[in-house]
Design a protein around this motif. Structure first.
Motif, mmCIF file in Angstrom:
data_model
loop_
_atom_site.group_PDB
_atom_site.id
_atom_site.type_symbol
_atom_site.label_atom_id
_atom_site.label_comp_id
_atom_site.label_asym_id
_atom_site.label_seq_id
_atom_site.Cartn_x
_atom_site.Cartn_y
_atom_site.Cartn_z
ATOM 1 N N SER A 1 -42.953 -91.310 -17.113
ATOM 2 C CA SER A 1 -42.258 -91.264 -15.797
ATOM 3 C C SER A 1 -43.127 -92.540 -14.771
ATOM 4 O O SER A 1 -42.489 -93.138 -14.364
ATOM 5 C CB SER A 1 -42.646 -89.956 -14.877
ATOM 6 N N GLU A 2 -44.451 -92.395 -14.980
ATOM 7 C CA GLU A 2 -45.397 -93.437 -14.230
ATOM 8 C C GLU A 2 -45.189 -94.643 -14.846
ATOM 9 O O GLU A 2 -45.085 -95.813 -14.133
ATOM 10 C CB GLU A 2 -46.892 -93.081 -14.112
ATOM 11 N N LEU A 3 -44.588 -94.921 -15.874
ATOM 12 C CA LEU A 3 -44.172 -96.280 -16.628
ATOM 13 C C LEU A 3 -42.972 -96.484 -16.285
ATOM 14 O O LEU A 3 -42.381 -97.761 -17.015
ATOM 15 C CB LEU A 3 -44.811 -96.161 -18.127
ATOM 16 N N GLY B 1 -33.733 -93.751 -9.637
ATOM 17 C CA GLY B 1 -32.579 -94.458 -8.887
ATOM 18 C C GLY B 1 -32.960 -95.858 -8.232
ATOM 19 O O GLY B 1 -32.187 -96.308 -7.313
ATOM 20 N N LYS B 2 -33.856 -96.577 -8.736
ATOM 21 C CA LYS B 2 -34.116 -97.694 -8.263
ATOM 22 C C LYS B 2 -34.022 -98.634 -9.370
ATOM 23 O O LYS B 2 -34.545 -98.291 -10.280
ATOM 24 C CB LYS B 2 -35.690 -97.873 -7.573
ATOM 25 N N GLU C 1 -38.410 -103.181 -9.025
ATOM 26 C CA GLU C 1 -38.914 -102.883 -7.716
ATOM 27 C C GLU C 1 -39.844 -101.849 -7.815
ATOM 28 O O GLU C 1 -40.928 -101.735 -6.973
ATOM 29 C CB GLU C 1 -37.583 -102.452 -7.035
ATOM 30 N N LEU C 2 -39.742 -101.128 -8.853
ATOM 31 C CA LEU C 2 -40.795 -99.690 -9.311
ATOM 32 C C LEU C 2 -42.263 -100.434 -9.463
ATOM 33 O O LEU C 2 -43.137 -100.064 -8.864
ATOM 34 C CB LEU C 2 -40.151 -98.888 -10.082
ATOM 35 N N PHE C 3 -42.083 -101.533 -10.179
ATOM 36 C CA PHE C 3 -43.305 -102.305 -10.744
ATOM 37 C C PHE C 3 -44.024 -103.089 -9.316
ATOM 38 O O PHE C 3 -45.240 -103.240 -9.316
ATOM 39 C CB PHE C 3 -43.073 -102.943 -11.871
ATOM 40 N N ALA C 4 -43.053 -103.530 -8.797
ATOM 41 C CA ALA C 4 -43.339 -104.461 -7.668
ATOM 42 C C ALA C 4 -44.031 -103.667 -6.493
ATOM 43 O O ALA C 4 -45.107 -104.156 -5.747
ATOM 44 C CB ALA C 4 -42.281 -105.343 -7.108
ATOM 45 N N LYS C 5 -43.627 -102.266 -6.112
ATOM 46 C CA LYS C 5 -43.997 -101.616 -5.103
ATOM 47 C C LYS C 5 -44.415 -100.108 -5.820
ATOM 48 O O LYS C 5 -43.784 -99.123 -5.576
ATOM 49 C CB LYS C 5 -42.864 -101.429 -4.180
ATOM 50 N N PRO C 6 -45.748 -100.117 -6.643
ATOM 51 C CA PRO C 6 -45.926 -98.913 -7.322
ATOM 52 C C PRO C 6 -46.183 -97.725 -6.221
ATOM 53 O O PRO C 6 -46.187 -96.802 -6.671
ATOM 54 C CB PRO C 6 -47.158 -99.201 -8.083
ATOM 55 N N ASP C 7 -46.691 -97.937 -4.911
ATOM 56 C CA ASP C 7 -46.977 -96.882 -4.188
ATOM 57 C C ASP C 7 -45.800 -96.264 -3.659
ATOM 58 O O ASP C 7 -45.786 -95.224 -2.991
ATOM 59 C CB ASP C 7 -47.727 -97.449 -2.960
#
Length: 468
Positions: free
Chosen positions: A94-96, A159-160, A164-170
């Motif tokens: 999930s975190e990856l 859902g993204k 984007e998930l890797f660019a904005k991990p927070d």
């Protein structure tokens, strides 16, 4: 008389006939395991109907009991350790952002080297994790080292776009990602607490010491929730809030708040106080149908500010009319509202011990009138054995139905999530309660439990009390 094995198989066969018949009548098919989950698809919605849901309970219960019967005992015991291994793998994938990468890849799947590339992790280790999960029907290995989403794994999708998930991990979990937040919280905070259960019960035979305190060295004089609100735990608190939103969003979509307590019992211009309101979803949903009711939302200051914004977005008219109030309040302190028609506590009492619950509910009793209702929105833990005569006297106290023989009366493994949740809450210092537990806590706090409303389609109930 047929053997127990044959009885279980017969239950499976009959339940499958029921499900197939319903889907054939609607000219559709039961959702396939190898296809991504789409909760808005007609065949998924049909699966939530009362008749299909009942048949699925029997299917799961009978299948699990059949496996428990035929497995060698030592294999069954050792298999419990697989759950911890899979939980660790689930948190990792999930975190990856694996589910999102595979969603973009489509049904043909993607080689593990490409799945691992954005996060720069070891592809061989990732393949081993995915293979374990796929063997347990989470993800699919379509060819050697090529994996794709299936119905189960796609529920992790945030859902993204993966980029984007890797660019904005927070910001990965912000938005519609409650399932991923739950999985990551279970695999992090709670998994680290699991290993301290034995130590905690030896340390404190009363069973009141939370394993999470030991795991994270939380001072004994500090509550777990205030500890979670500390600046250094900001990400942990945000993840917890998102994870807890999973139930509320489904409840709102189902209109569950209207299917329990009869809100028509309250005066048309009465006041409901949502204690520990969070975003204020409970009161907002009720106010939409009962626009004359005044709503008071109470929570920590930071949460109250978010609730204001939520109401401004979804029901500004109530704000404009002065029918909603936002109060910073600690529910262990005296309750400031003494004109409440009803106090609502949604998933609050299960976070605290019996003694702490008595303190919370006593504060509400001290501020109530003889006409005030206490409404707890909680899960009720059923007994495996038959309930006592005292419990049976309470309206709605016994489950809606008992499982057919030879299944366990509570549907066994098909209903195990509530017992698991009870232990998870112990790690936080709380518990899920049986009807008898609720009766005892109510009595000590000056309330009388008068009815339990069981919500169709959900495990949770409205536990209703009046001043004793």
């Amino acid at each position: 008389m047929p053997s127990e094995l044959r009885q279980l198989v017969n239950l499976l066969s009959s339940a499958v006939d029921t499900v197939d018949g319903i889907y054939e009548k609607e000219n559709t098919t039961f959702p396939a395991l190898d296809e991504p989950w789409n909760p808005k698809a007609p065949n998924e919605i049909l699966g939530q109907s009362a008749e299909v849901a009942a048949a699925k309970m029997i299917l799961v219960a009978a299948a699990e009991q059949l496996m428990a019967t035929v497995r060698e005992p030592y294999v069954a015991l050792i298999r419990t350790g697989d759950g911890m291994t899979m939980l660790a793998c689930l948190r990792t994938v999930s975190e990856l952002n694996v589910a999102e990468i595979l969603r973009e890849a489509g049904p043909q799947g993607l080689n593990v080297n490409e799945i691992a590339a954005p996060s720069k992790v070891n592809p061989d280790l990732l393949a081993r994790m995915l293979r374990l999960l796929a063997t347990n029907h989470i993800f699919t290995e379509v060819s050697p080292n090529v994996f794709a989403n299936n119905r189960v794994s796609s529920a992790l999708d945030k859902g993204k776009p993966s980029a984007e998930l890797f660019a904005k991990p927070d910001e990965r979990l912000k938005g519609a990602a409650p399932v991923a937040a739950l999985v990551e919280m279970f695999g992090d905070d709670l998994a680290k607490s699991f290993s301290h259960l034995t130590e905690s019960i030896h340390l404190d035979p009363t069973g009141s010491t939370s394993p999470m305190r030991l795991a994270f060295n939380v001072p004994a004089d500090q509550g777990l929730f205030p500890w979670m609100m500390r600046p250094e735990n900001k990400k942990r608190a945000e993840r917890f809030t998102i994870a807890m939103h999973s139930d509320s969003s489904r409840e709102v979509a189902m209109g569950a708040i209207y299917n329990g307590f009869d809100w028509d019992l309250l005066p048309a211009d009465g006041t409901i106080v949502d204690v520990g309101s969070g975003m204020g979803v409970n009161g907002l949903t009720i106010a939409k149908k009962y626009p004359g009711l005044r709503v008071v939302n109470q929570d920590f200051a930071a949460v109250v500010e978010k609730a204001k914004a939520h109401w401004q977005e979804h029901l500004p008219s109530h704000i404009e009319k002065g029918l909603v109030e936002f109060q910073t309040h600690d529910f262990f302190t005296p309750q400031p509202v003494t004109t409440a028609s009803a106090f609502i506590l949604r998933h609050i009492t299960h976070d605290w011990s019996d003694d702490q619950n008595v303190q919370i509910l006593r504060r509400l009793r001290d501020a109530s009138s003889p006409q005030t209702y206490l409404i707890l929105i909680e899960h009720v833990v059923p007994s495996i054995a038959e309930e006592s005569d005292e419990v049976k006297k309470i309206e709605g106290a016994t489950p809606r139905e008992k499982a057919p023989e030879p299944l366990l009366g509570n549907f066994g493994a098909a209903a195990s999530s509530i017992y698991s949740r009870d232990m998870l809450l112990h790690f936080l210092g709380g518990k899920e309660r049986t009807v008898a537990n609720f009766v005892e806590v109510f009595d000590k706090a000056g309330w009388k439990l008068v009815r339990i409303h069981r919500i169709p389609g959900l495990e949770q109930c409205h536990v209703v009390g009046v001043p004793a």
